[in-house]
Design an enzyme around this catalytic site. Sequence first.
Site, PDB file in Angstrom:
ATOM      1  N   GLU A   1       0.685  -1.048   0.088  1.00  0.00           N
ATOM      2  CA  GLU A   1       0.096   0.136  -0.053  1.00  0.00           C
ATOM      3  C   GLU A   1       0.726   1.237   0.102  1.00  0.00           C
ATOM      4  O   GLU A   1       0.547   2.343   0.927  1.00  0.00           O
ATOM      5  CB  GLU A   1      -0.941  -0.048   1.290  1.00  0.00           C
ATOM      6  CG  GLU A   1      -1.886  -1.244   1.339  1.00  0.00           C
ATOM      7  CD  GLU A   1      -2.794  -1.417   2.440  1.00  0.00           C
ATOM      8  OE1 GLU A   1      -2.738  -0.456   3.301  1.00  0.00           O
ATOM      9  OE2 GLU A   1      -3.752  -2.203   2.387  1.00  0.00           O
TER      10      GLU A   1
ATOM     11  N   GLU B   1      -5.981 -11.005  -1.315  1.00  0.00           N
ATOM     12  CA  GLU B   1      -6.914 -10.609  -0.071  1.00  0.00           C
ATOM     13  C   GLU B   1      -8.280 -10.734  -0.393  1.00  0.00           C
ATOM     14  O   GLU B   1      -9.129  -9.764   0.100  1.00  0.00           O
ATOM     15  CB  GLU B   1      -6.479  -9.485   0.593  1.00  0.00           C
ATOM     16  CG  GLU B   1      -5.057  -9.457   1.040  1.00  0.00           C
ATOM     17  CD  GLU B   1      -4.703  -8.117   1.704  1.00  0.00           C
ATOM     18  OE1 GLU B   1      -5.422  -7.357   2.373  1.00  0.00           O
ATOM     19  OE2 GLU B   1      -3.481  -7.878   1.735  1.00  0.00           O
TER      20      GLU B   1
HETATM   21  C1  XIL Z   1      -6.147  -6.591   8.286  1.00  0.00           C
HETATM   22  C2  XIL Z   1      -6.433  -7.871   9.104  1.00  0.00           C
HETATM   23  O1  XIL Z   1      -7.380  -8.480   8.672  1.00  0.00           O
HETATM   24  C3  XIL Z   1      -7.112  -7.267  10.421  1.00  0.00           C
HETATM   25  O2  XIL Z   1      -7.073  -8.271  11.496  1.00  0.00           O
HETATM   26  C4  XIL Z   1      -6.279  -6.034  11.142  1.00  0.00           C
HETATM   27  O3  XIL Z   1      -6.737  -5.503  12.406  1.00  0.00           O
HETATM   28  C5  XIL Z   1      -5.917  -5.132  10.142  1.00  0.00           C
HETATM   29  O4  XIL Z   1      -5.402  -5.386   9.081  1.00  0.00           O
HETATM   30  N1  XIL Z   1      -4.971  -4.851   3.568  1.00  0.00           N
HETATM   31  C6  XIL Z   1      -3.872  -5.503   4.313  1.00  0.00           C
HETATM   32  C7  XIL Z   1      -4.133  -6.421   5.337  1.00  0.00           C
HETATM   33  O5  XIL Z   1      -2.790  -5.576   3.502  1.00  0.00           O
HETATM   34  O6  XIL Z   1      -2.845  -6.787   5.867  1.00  0.00           O
HETATM   35  C8  XIL Z   1      -5.044  -6.001   6.122  1.00  0.00           C
HETATM   36  O7  XIL Z   1      -5.464  -6.785   7.137  1.00  0.00           O
HETATM   37  C9  XIL Z   1      -6.654  -5.755   5.047  1.00  0.00           C
HETATM   38  C10 XIL Z   1      -6.182  -4.691   4.355  1.00  0.00           C
END
Ligand code: XIL
Length: 375
Positions: free
Chosen positions: A162, A267
């Site tokens: 990101e 994701e």
């Molecule tokens: C999220 C997790 O799922 C949560 O448990 C945590 O509180 C915050 O992060 N993008 C990403 C992930 O790259 O690491 C994030 O994961 C969701 C958005």
Amino acid sequence: MKYRSSKTMLFTLACVMLSACGSAQNNTAKKTALPALKDVFNNDFLIGTALNARQIEGKDPGAAALVPQQFNAATPENIMKAEVIHPAWDQYNFELADKLVAYGKKNNIQINAHTLIWHSQLPGFVRSMKDADSVKQYFTNHIKTLAGRYDGKVLSWDVVNEALNEDGTMRKSIFLDKLGNNFVVEAFRLAAEAAPHTELYYNDYNIEQPKKRAGTVTLVKKIQAAGVRIDGIGIQGHWHLGKIPFNDIEASINEFAALGVKVMFTELDIEVLPRDFSGADVNQRMENNATLNPYVKGLPDSVQQQLADDYGKLFALFLKYKDKIGRVTFWGVNDGQSWLNGWPVRGRTNYPLLFDRAFQPKPAFFRVVGLKKDQ
Ligand code: XIL
């Protein structure tokens, strides 16, 4: 008491000994018959899931049964993020990451380590750093230590997560602020030196959108022009029911693959609840109110069907480009464990994945698996 035939008695005894009587027997039969995503897409791409700390520690029996059956890839949801794995200047917590690596080895599950450099979930000691030299030293130590330790043990790293704004420019962060525009190139350079046997990826959300996609292409070209290795781009894939940007996804697969890197969907989940923005900025939140949590008692059939349609179309697209796609990872094992129950509004009941709260496959699971039936 009624006497039963000795045959029935024997059967009952065997059942008790195997603890596989009655409905348990049916369940076992059903479970064995359930197709496995990892087998169905065996010749296409890896199928992954995100694992939380309890699952990695083996404290979630449902996941312990389902994950090795269904998945051949896993990403730690939180435990390899800086705030957990590197909580103080000279302190690393390797325990859970080591456990994850051992779990992967035992179950033939490839690990994608997540993530080395990200502006979120940073430990306090980094967030409060004022001078550029300290940030640079942290950045170098962090990457070298982690990429080095897990080289040859994990398949891949999300080296940078990101780094871009929605308009494709570089996101404001402690790394941009203290290390300058080149920090992404430097992160990949350090990771490549420390982890010659590990695939190195750039990972972000909304990068299928035209402006952010162009920014990603520019960034990757910059890394390549510096003579530094990058192996893949991860499109996070946090999308919304009925609004999957299929055309942008297709264009992104083609544009990213044209850079000579693999494309990953890292994701994947589909938000079914009301939300007034898209993307996955973990620091963005929404004010809670009663209308934002409409499906506490269950998902209406129409929504369940739309979810199946969306997932079906998505996987049809993934299959069309299977030669360019390395992995498709869901962000969570079942609906009850998804981060979308707590973000961007706390305490909601969400349904974004293929398995329900009881680890049972949803209609979307069967739609996805069904795509391969006619081939
Ligand atoms: C999220 C997790 O799922 C949560 O448990 C945590 O509180 C915050 O992060 N993008 C990403 C992930 O790259 O690491 C994030 O994961 C969701 C958005």
